[in-house]
Enzyme design. Structure first.
Site, mmCIF file in Angstrom:
data_model
loop_
_atom_site.group_PDB
_atom_site.id
_atom_site.type_symbol
_atom_site.label_atom_id
_atom_site.label_comp_id
_atom_site.label_asym_id
_atom_site.label_seq_id
_atom_site.Cartn_x
_atom_site.Cartn_y
_atom_site.Cartn_z
ATOM 1 N N GLU A 1 4.061 -5.102 7.406
ATOM 2 C CA GLU A 1 3.184 -4.136 8.078
ATOM 3 C C GLU A 1 3.498 -3.962 9.558
ATOM 4 O O GLU A 1 3.354 -2.884 10.107
ATOM 5 C CB GLU A 1 1.705 -4.549 7.909
ATOM 6 C CG GLU A 1 1.169 -4.415 6.487
ATOM 7 C CD GLU A 1 1.384 -5.643 5.619
ATOM 8 O OE1 GLU A 1 2.183 -6.538 6.024
ATOM 9 O OE2 GLU A 1 0.774 -5.729 4.546
ATOM 10 N N GLU B 1 -0.369 -9.453 -0.936
ATOM 11 C CA GLU B 1 -1.811 -9.726 -0.743
ATOM 12 C C GLU B 1 -2.536 -9.751 -2.086
ATOM 13 O O GLU B 1 -3.405 -10.591 -2.320
ATOM 14 C CB GLU B 1 -2.412 -8.667 0.185
ATOM 15 C CG GLU B 1 -1.943 -8.839 1.628
ATOM 16 C CD GLU B 1 -2.395 -7.704 2.526
ATOM 17 O OE1 GLU B 1 -1.996 -6.548 2.279
ATOM 18 O OE2 GLU B 1 -3.154 -7.961 3.467
ATOM 19 N N ALA C 1 0.855 -1.181 0.000
ATOM 20 C CA ALA C 1 0.000 0.000 0.000
ATOM 21 C C ALA C 1 0.895 1.235 0.000
ATOM 22 O O ALA C 1 2.056 1.164 0.423
ATOM 23 C CB ALA C 1 -0.887 -0.010 1.237
ATOM 24 N N GLY D 1 0.654 -5.093 0.665
ATOM 25 C CA GLY D 1 -0.445 -5.217 -0.289
ATOM 26 C C GLY D 1 -0.021 -5.891 -1.582
ATOM 27 O O GLY D 1 -0.857 -6.479 -2.283
HETATM 28 N N1 COA Z 1 4.532 3.348 -0.510
HETATM 29 C C1 COA Z 1 4.919 4.522 -1.055
HETATM 30 N N2 COA Z 1 6.081 4.692 -1.692
HETATM 31 C C2 COA Z 1 6.909 3.641 -1.759
HETATM 32 C C3 COA Z 1 6.573 2.391 -1.211
HETATM 33 C C4 COA Z 1 5.328 2.265 -0.571
HETATM 34 N N3 COA Z 1 4.915 1.106 -0.047
HETATM 35 N N4 COA Z 1 7.592 1.539 -1.426
HETATM 36 C C5 COA Z 1 8.526 2.224 -2.087
HETATM 37 N N5 COA Z 1 8.120 3.490 -2.297
HETATM 38 C C6 COA Z 1 8.837 4.568 -2.982
HETATM 39 C C7 COA Z 1 9.935 5.138 -2.099
HETATM 40 O O1 COA Z 1 9.400 6.119 -1.223
HETATM 41 C C8 COA Z 1 10.863 5.709 -3.120
HETATM 42 O O2 COA Z 1 10.335 6.938 -3.581
HETATM 43 P P1 COA Z 1 11.305 8.213 -3.794
HETATM 44 O O3 COA Z 1 12.272 7.777 -4.843
HETATM 45 O O4 COA Z 1 10.377 9.279 -4.256
HETATM 46 O O5 COA Z 1 11.945 8.453 -2.468
HETATM 47 C C9 COA Z 1 10.775 4.727 -4.266
HETATM 48 O O6 COA Z 1 9.548 4.036 -4.086
HETATM 49 C C10 COA Z 1 11.894 3.698 -4.273
HETATM 50 O O7 COA Z 1 11.925 3.080 -2.992
HETATM 51 P P2 COA Z 1 13.257 2.999 -2.108
HETATM 52 O O8 COA Z 1 12.838 2.755 -0.697
HETATM 53 O O9 COA Z 1 14.130 4.165 -2.347
HETATM 54 O O10 COA Z 1 13.949 1.721 -2.729
HETATM 55 P P3 COA Z 1 14.891 0.671 -1.976
HETATM 56 O O11 COA Z 1 15.415 -0.220 -3.044
HETATM 57 O O12 COA Z 1 15.855 1.367 -1.094
HETATM 58 O O13 COA Z 1 13.890 -0.178 -1.018
HETATM 59 C C11 COA Z 1 11.884 -1.401 -0.488
HETATM 60 C C12 COA Z 1 12.870 -0.942 -1.590
HETATM 61 C C13 COA Z 1 10.707 -2.102 -1.170
HETATM 62 C C14 COA Z 1 12.600 -2.397 0.439
HETATM 63 C C15 COA Z 1 11.409 -0.180 0.316
HETATM 64 O O14 COA Z 1 10.962 0.808 -0.599
HETATM 65 C C16 COA Z 1 10.292 -0.464 1.288
HETATM 66 O O15 COA Z 1 10.532 -1.011 2.348
HETATM 67 N N6 COA Z 1 9.042 -0.074 0.933
HETATM 68 C C17 COA Z 1 7.916 -0.152 1.812
HETATM 69 C C18 COA Z 1 7.434 -1.591 1.920
HETATM 70 C C19 COA Z 1 6.280 -1.681 2.904
HETATM 71 O O16 COA Z 1 6.428 -1.432 4.082
HETATM 72 N N7 COA Z 1 5.114 -2.071 2.384
HETATM 73 C C20 COA Z 1 3.928 -2.282 3.185
HETATM 74 C C21 COA Z 1 3.102 -1.075 3.244
HETATM 75 S S1 COA Z 1 1.648 -1.327 4.262
#
Ligand code: COA
Length: 294
Positions: free
Chosen positions: A157, A137, A91, A134
């Protein structure tokens, strides 16, 4: 918030190609294009945000799959993420951070989850890279899951002070068992494609570049089958997943009986007796209600 984006703004968040093109082993669509009859490709299209599932995107996704579900020429739907880094990283956390219990309850975007899971057409997730929160999911809500060997799954989460809210605790527990699901949900630990394969929640793992092509070929194989039997089979197997055994057996029995007298049942059995390949009707109007009641 994103729930209030206009239709035009939301339009490109999800791309639909129907019929979809066949892909080669290099991961690119074949040139000249070969169209896969009956197959639709739906792409989550926010690659710069790792296809994070904003409410606007969910709404658009629900509209897209419902439109395909209502289209008799669509026999299978592949859902994938744009780019190579993620199916969907969950999400949209920035959007989620501003929500309240009330706003979530009122969000049409949030209801998109149930709309996507309710389509009767078989769905296949093609997962490259991250499928988190998500993202996993959504992949688990699909009927089949083709994973790249670089895919990473997880329910992070808990690290945000919440729990999965789109079926993650329920579907994961049913597929991999309570103790294993509990570990993933309580720790947020990520699992590789190889581990996901061992845990039994993917259909198959393929080399990363071949993921979409493999999912589309699987969809084409399904779309080539007799449409009414396909929908009946989908409804019956879903019932195994969603209901107690006795109820599932009843659903299966009703659907099985309802197929007798359909043109494809007559053709399939006639072709067997005549020792020839059956000629199925193109995917068409389905007479059987999804719950098998008749
Ligand atoms: N929601 C919103 N934006 C997200 C996102 C999410 N779930 N996951 C990644 N992004 C965005 C980041 O904010 C970043 O944006 P920016 O370039 O404008 O800063 C871009 O996507 C790239 O992500 P980044 O974190 O820089 O890449 P990474 O390779 O360092 O890490 C992940 C990748 C997937 C490990 C990390 O982005 C992450 O942990 N995301 C959230 C996962 C999560 O908690 N999901 C459950 C949500 S309920």
């Amino acid at each position: 918030m994103a729930d209030q984006l206009t239709r035009d703004e939301a339009q490109d968040l999800v791309l639909v190609e129907h019929p979809a093109r066949r892909h080669g082993p290099d991961g690119a669509p074949l040139e000249p294009p070969e169209w896969l009859a009956g197959v639709a490709l739906v792409t989550l299209n926010r690659p710069r945000a790792l296809n994070a599932l904003s409410f606007a995107l969910l709404l658009r996704l629900a509209e897209a799959v419902e439109a395909l579900d209502a289209d008799p020429s669509c026999g299978a739907i592949v859902i994938t993420g744009a780019g190579t880094r993620a199916f969907a990283a969950g999400a949209d956390v920035a959007e989620l951070a501003t929500q309240t219990a009330e706003s979530l309850a009122a969000s049409p975007g949030f209801r998109g989850w149930d709309r996507v899971a309710a389509v009767a057409t078989p769905t296949i997730a093609a997962v490259r890279g991250y499928a988190l929160g998500g993202g996993v999911e959504l992949a688990l809500a699909c009927d089949m899951l083709v994973a790249a060997d670089d895919a990473t799954f997880g329910q992070p989460e808990i690290n945000l002070g919440i729990i999965p809210g789109a079926g993650g605790t329920q579907r994961l527990a049913r597929v991999i068992g309570k103790a294993r699901a509990m570990e993933l949900v309580l720790t947020g630990r990520r699992v590789s494609a190889a581990e996901a394969d061992r845990l039994g929640f993917v259909t198959r793992v393929v080399p990363a570049r071949e993921t979409l092509g493999a999912a589309l070929d699987l969809a084409a194989a399904v779309a080539a089958q007799p449409a009414e039997a396909v929908r009946a089979a989908v409804a019956a197997v879903r019932a195994a997943f969603e209901s107690p055994l006795a109820d599932g057996i009843r659903v299966e029995r009703d659907l099985f009986r309802a197929l007798f007298g359909t043109p494809d049942q007559a053709e399939g059995m006639r072709a067997f007796v005549e020792r020839r390949e059956p000629r199925w009707r193109a995917p068409g109007a389905i007479a059987i209600p999804p719950d098998g009641a008749s």
